[in-house]
Design a protein around this motif. Structure first.
Motif, PDB file in Angstrom:
ATOM      1  N   GLU A  68       0.899  -1.313   0.096  1.00  0.00           N
ATOM      2  CA  GLU A  68      -0.004  -0.020  -0.154  1.00  0.00           C
ATOM      3  C   GLU A  68       0.864   1.332   0.049  1.00  0.00           C
ATOM      4  OE1 GLU A  68      -3.122   0.255  -0.246  1.00  0.00           O
ATOM      5  OE2 GLU A  68      -3.465  -1.755  -0.468  1.00  0.00           O
ATOM      6  N   LEU A  69       2.048   1.302   0.721  1.00  0.00           N
ATOM      7  CA  LEU A  69       2.710   2.465   0.868  1.00  0.00           C
ATOM      8  C   LEU A  69       3.585   2.847  -0.509  1.00  0.00           C
ATOM      9  CD1 LEU A  69       4.200   2.218   4.465  1.00  0.00           C
ATOM     10  CD2 LEU A  69       2.333   3.790   3.672  1.00  0.00           C
ATOM     11  N   CYS A  70       3.934   1.496  -1.127  1.00  0.00           N
ATOM     12  CA  CYS A  70       4.439   1.738  -2.502  1.00  0.00           C
ATOM     13  C   CYS A  70       3.485   2.267  -3.673  1.00  0.00           C
ATOM     14  CB  CYS A  70       4.846   0.325  -3.046  1.00  0.00           C
ATOM     15  SG  CYS A  70       6.499  -0.216  -2.089  1.00  0.00           S
ATOM     16  N   LYS A  71       1.979   1.802  -3.469  1.00  0.00           N
ATOM     17  CA  LYS A  71       0.944   2.534  -4.272  1.00  0.00           C
ATOM     18  C   LYS A  71       1.324   4.077  -4.179  1.00  0.00           C
ATOM     19  CE  LYS A  71      -1.703  -1.518  -5.094  1.00  0.00           C
ATOM     20  NZ  LYS A  71      -3.063  -2.138  -4.469  1.00  0.00           N
ATOM     21  N   GLU A  72       1.034   4.395  -2.801  1.00  0.00           N
ATOM     22  CA  GLU A  72       1.025   5.845  -2.260  1.00  0.00           C
ATOM     23  C   GLU A  72       2.170   6.558  -2.747  1.00  0.00           C
ATOM     24  OE1 GLU A  72       0.948   8.211   1.991  1.00  0.00           O
ATOM     25  OE2 GLU A  72      -0.253   6.317   1.679  1.00  0.00           O
ATOM     26  N   ALA A  73       3.400   5.985  -2.793  1.00  0.00           N
ATOM     27  CA  ALA A  73       4.548   6.750  -3.275  1.00  0.00           C
ATOM     28  C   ALA A  73       4.675   6.704  -4.633  1.00  0.00           C
ATOM     29  CB  ALA A  73       5.832   6.419  -2.355  1.00  0.00           C
ATOM     30  N   GLU A  74       3.963   5.905  -5.430  1.00  0.00           N
ATOM     31  CA  GLU A  74       4.219   5.762  -6.713  1.00  0.00           C
ATOM     32  C   GLU A  74       5.305   4.959  -7.017  1.00  0.00           C
ATOM     33  OE1 GLU A  74       3.366   9.675  -8.576  1.00  0.00           O
ATOM     34  OE2 GLU A  74       1.467   9.684  -8.011  1.00  0.00           O
TER      35      GLU A  74
END
Length: 555
Positions: A43-49
């Motif tokens: 989820e944090l990788c998606k948020e950080a693109e």
């Protein structure tokens, strides 16, 4: 009517479109990690693109042999047969995994399915991944160790991993191998250590050269609970080691908690070791130091041997020792940093208050009261005598004059008696309220051996008789393991270490020290012969103290 209907329809459609646009205008709330490492990282990788984030996989372990598995699965007790049947039924219910093409090819060559190893494609092994170890494989919040190897670690990825690590309560080890970290990445990693209270071990190896090598000292400077640091194969020079040695100094306000430091396979020379030796004079927390496969000569070996046996205090250390001793004598307790920082300067200090207050012990206060009563009675007697003397006859006055002529001799005898009584009272510890000036000169602290209960390295028992004007103190007996293998040490360094180990053994047999002394010294791979008498004597002395050898631990 048709127009109204159409308008109504348009209004309804407009209202629907407006409603659909309202939630789209609001920014999504940032994701809050929950402790599930795999989910949080995705989820944090998606948020950080972050495109194509690495997969989180369980670190492969060496599989156990089938015989051990069968013996481990056999339960004991009366219900052993029933448990065994239930386990067999459960294994039959599990569907077998499909073999990969590589595994099928290996099975055709071997004629059976391997159980002690697994087969994977080389392309899968080259893909970046994050390997983890868990206490419980079914629980993602039980991650204890993280391994990252052979892919470049950039700032967005490290910040994302840091947010995930903060929620892992059991994470105690981070291992980074060939991640091509620059100075900014090392600095960010050092700041992350302060937010991970459970982390104890950090390994940053095979990283390559860094423009600003002093940034490695930030890994030690930060106030963290890190106890083990490995910096192998990073091409560290004397400049980086000198910066780290400053943070290892035991006289810092916040001393380092580091117990193990591995600096092997770098470019460290004698100048860097000189900085480490200076910090080892006062550091009593570091137990393991590895300097193997560097550029050390006999100069480094001799300096390390001297700091581990005994050494002379410098002028700055002597001044610090005197200050600590004066604080200890005045306070009556072992000096600590808080008392020294809170103590005001003597030049601006106010005079001490009277000791006749209620803060004194009851026995002392009763003595003071008795003294006050006696002094009051004596004053009343002298006043009465004065009144009688005024009414005395002339003959009495003449007698008084004659007696006054004999007073100087009597006064001299009384003064000598009172001085003797004062000295006797000072020796016996009586008369605490009175201040007596003794004319005999007091010896200097350096000439008297004073033993302190404090573990401060500068307050060890000193010897001033060895060299006039210098203080000789015992060395660092806390360092227990030192690795100097594969350097440029000759027989001269071996001879110095033999003397140091013998002195440690003789001193520890007589005096109590804070530490175990040198237990393991590795000198393999240096240009000297192992058949010399010095090396054999050194090896025998170390073998007698090695706790891992059979029979040594029992003694």
């Amino acid at each position: 009517a048709a127009k109204l209907v159409q308008m109504g329809r348009n209004r309804k459609s407009d209202s629907k479109s407006a409603r659909s646009e309202e939630p789209g205008d609001k920014e999504p709330e940032p994701y809050q990690p929950t402790g599930n490492f795999q989910t949080d990282f995705a989820e944090l990788c998606k948020e950080a693109e972050i495109c194509r984030p690495p997969a989180v996989v369980l670190r492969a372990k060496r599989p156990t042999s089938p015989d051990k598995i069968e013996h481990a699965q056999v339960p004991a007790g009366k219900k052993g047969k029933e448990d065994k049947k239930a386990a067999q039924q459960q294994q039959q219910m599990v569907e077998p995994e499909e073999e990969s093409p590589e595994e099928k090819a290996v099975m055709e060559l071997l004629g059976f399915k391997p159980k002690t190893f697994s087969v994977k494609s080389h392309l899968e092994l080259m893909k970046p991944c994050i390997q983890v170890e868990m206490d419980h494989p079914d629980r993602q919040d039980s991650v204890t160790e993280v391994f990252i190897k052979d892919w470049k670690l950039q700032a967005p990825m490290l910040l994302t991993l840091g947010r995930c690590f903060e929620k892992l309560q059991k994470l105690h080890s981070i291992n980074l191998w060939r991640v091509a970290a620059d100075a900014s990445i090392v600095d960010t990693l050092a700041k992350l250590l302060g937010r991970l209270p459970a982390l104890r071990s950090l390994s940053l190896e095979s990283n390559g050269p860094v423009a600003d090598e002093e940034v490695y000292a930030e890994l030690i400077r930060v106030e963290s609970n890190l106890t083990k640091l490995r910096l192998r194969f990073n091409q560290l020079s004397d400049k980086a080691v000198s910066a780290m040695a400053i943070q290892l100094d035991g006289l810092r306000e916040t001393p380092s908690k580091l117990v193990s430091l591995d600096l092997s396979s770098n470019c460290i020379g004698d100048a860097g070791v000189d900085s480490l030796v200076k910090s080892l004079r006062t550091n009593r927390t570091l137990l393991h130091l590895s300097l193997s496969n560097n550029r050390l000569t006999d100069r480094s070996a001799i300096a390390l041997a001297q700091v581990c046996s005994r050494f002379f205090l410098t002028h700055e250390e002597t001044v610090q020792r005197r200050r600590l001793m004066s604080v200890d004598f005045r306070s009556g307790t072992s000096p600590d940093r808080e008392s020294r920082q809170s103590r005001p300067d003597s030049s601006h200090a106010t005079p001490p208050p009277s000791r006749k207050g209620a803060d004194r012990p009851g026995s002392v206060r009763s003595i003071d009261k008795d003294k006050d009563k006696k002094s009051a009675a004596a004053a009343a007697k002298t006043a009465g005598k004065g009144k009688k003397d005024e009414k005395a006859k002339p003959d009495d006055k003449a007698k008084g004059k004659a007696a006054s002529k004999e007073d100087p001799k009597a006064k001299g005898k009384a003064a000598q008696a009172s001085e003797k009584d004062a000295k006797a009272g000072a020796k016996s510890g009586k008369g605490r309220g009175a201040r007596v000036k003794v004319s005999t000169p007091q010896p200097e602290p350096e000439q008297v051996e004073v033993h302190f209960d404090s573990e401060h390295p500068l307050l060890e028992r000193a010897d001033a008789s060895y060299a006039p004007g210098h203080l000789l103190v015992p060395g660092n007996y806390a360092l227990a393991l030192l690795n100097l293998s594969r350097n440029h040490i000759t027989d001269r360094g071996v001879d110095e270490w033999k003397t140091a180990i013998k002195y440690q053994a003789a001193y520890m047999a007589k005096q109590k020290v804070h530490g175990t002394g040198m237990l393991k010294l590795m000198l393999q791979g240096n240009p000297f012969s192992t058949e010399t008498d010095n090396y054999k004597a050194l090896e025998d002395a170390l073998n007698a103290r090695d706790p891992l050898r059979p029979g040594v631990a029992d003694t």
